[in-house]
Design a protein around this motif. Sequence first.
Motif, mmCIF file in Angstrom:
data_model
loop_
_atom_site.group_PDB
_atom_site.id
_atom_site.type_symbol
_atom_site.label_atom_id
_atom_site.label_comp_id
_atom_site.label_asym_id
_atom_site.label_seq_id
_atom_site.Cartn_x
_atom_site.Cartn_y
_atom_site.Cartn_z
ATOM 1 N N ALA A 61 22.714 36.679 104.108
ATOM 2 C CA ALA A 61 21.559 37.277 104.791
ATOM 3 C C ALA A 61 20.246 36.734 104.246
ATOM 4 C CB ALA A 61 21.600 38.793 104.643
ATOM 5 N N ASP A 62 20.127 36.576 102.917
ATOM 6 C CA ASP A 62 18.874 36.062 102.354
ATOM 7 C C ASP A 62 18.664 34.591 102.717
ATOM 8 O OD1 ASP A 62 21.008 35.326 100.692
ATOM 9 O OD2 ASP A 62 19.742 35.228 98.897
ATOM 10 N N GLU A 63 19.744 33.829 102.822
ATOM 11 C CA GLU A 63 19.629 32.430 103.230
ATOM 12 C C GLU A 63 19.212 32.331 104.701
ATOM 13 O OE1 GLU A 63 22.896 30.128 100.508
ATOM 14 O OE2 GLU A 63 23.627 31.350 102.174
ATOM 15 N N ARG A 64 19.773 33.193 105.523
ATOM 16 C CA ARG A 64 19.406 33.200 106.945
ATOM 17 C C ARG A 64 17.933 33.577 107.107
ATOM 18 N NH1 ARG A 64 21.398 32.155 111.226
ATOM 19 N NH2 ARG A 64 23.552 32.157 110.575
ATOM 20 N N ALA A 65 17.467 34.566 106.339
ATOM 21 C CA ALA A 65 16.062 34.972 106.402
ATOM 22 C C ALA A 65 15.152 33.829 105.971
ATOM 23 C CB ALA A 65 15.830 36.202 105.529
ATOM 24 N N GLU A 66 15.548 33.114 104.921
ATOM 25 C CA GLU A 66 14.747 31.976 104.469
ATOM 26 C C GLU A 66 14.746 30.872 105.519
ATOM 27 O OE1 GLU A 66 14.138 28.932 100.725
ATOM 28 O OE2 GLU A 66 16.028 30.014 100.888
ATOM 29 N N LEU A 67 15.883 30.634 106.150
ATOM 30 C CA LEU A 67 15.970 29.618 107.199
ATOM 31 C C LEU A 67 15.036 29.955 108.357
ATOM 32 C CD1 LEU A 67 17.310 27.065 108.303
ATOM 33 C CD2 LEU A 67 19.143 28.521 109.184
#
Length: 97
Positions: A61-67
């Motif tokens: 989820a945090d990687e998707r938000a950063e993306l």
Amino acid sequence: MARQSKYPEEFRRQAAALVLDSGRTIRDVGRELGVNHETLRNWVDRMRQERDGGRPSDLAADERAELVRLRRQVAQLELEKEILKKAAVFFARETER
């Protein structure tokens, strides 16, 4: 016989990405690019399907938000770059006078 689009594929993909990654509305982006909002909506829907692909995401989820944040930032920077290009052309013409 398939009808050929008046918009190149790369333009359609960039326009759809601009909507998805910038958080701007389809109508705003369509108006800015001179594209009918319903046409742009079709491009956005197609890109959403391509991105989702019906498979679970490999990103946390945090990687998707950063993306998402980075894609928005890239879209904003590309827009700013286009504005600066147009301004450079304008001022170059003004200094030639």
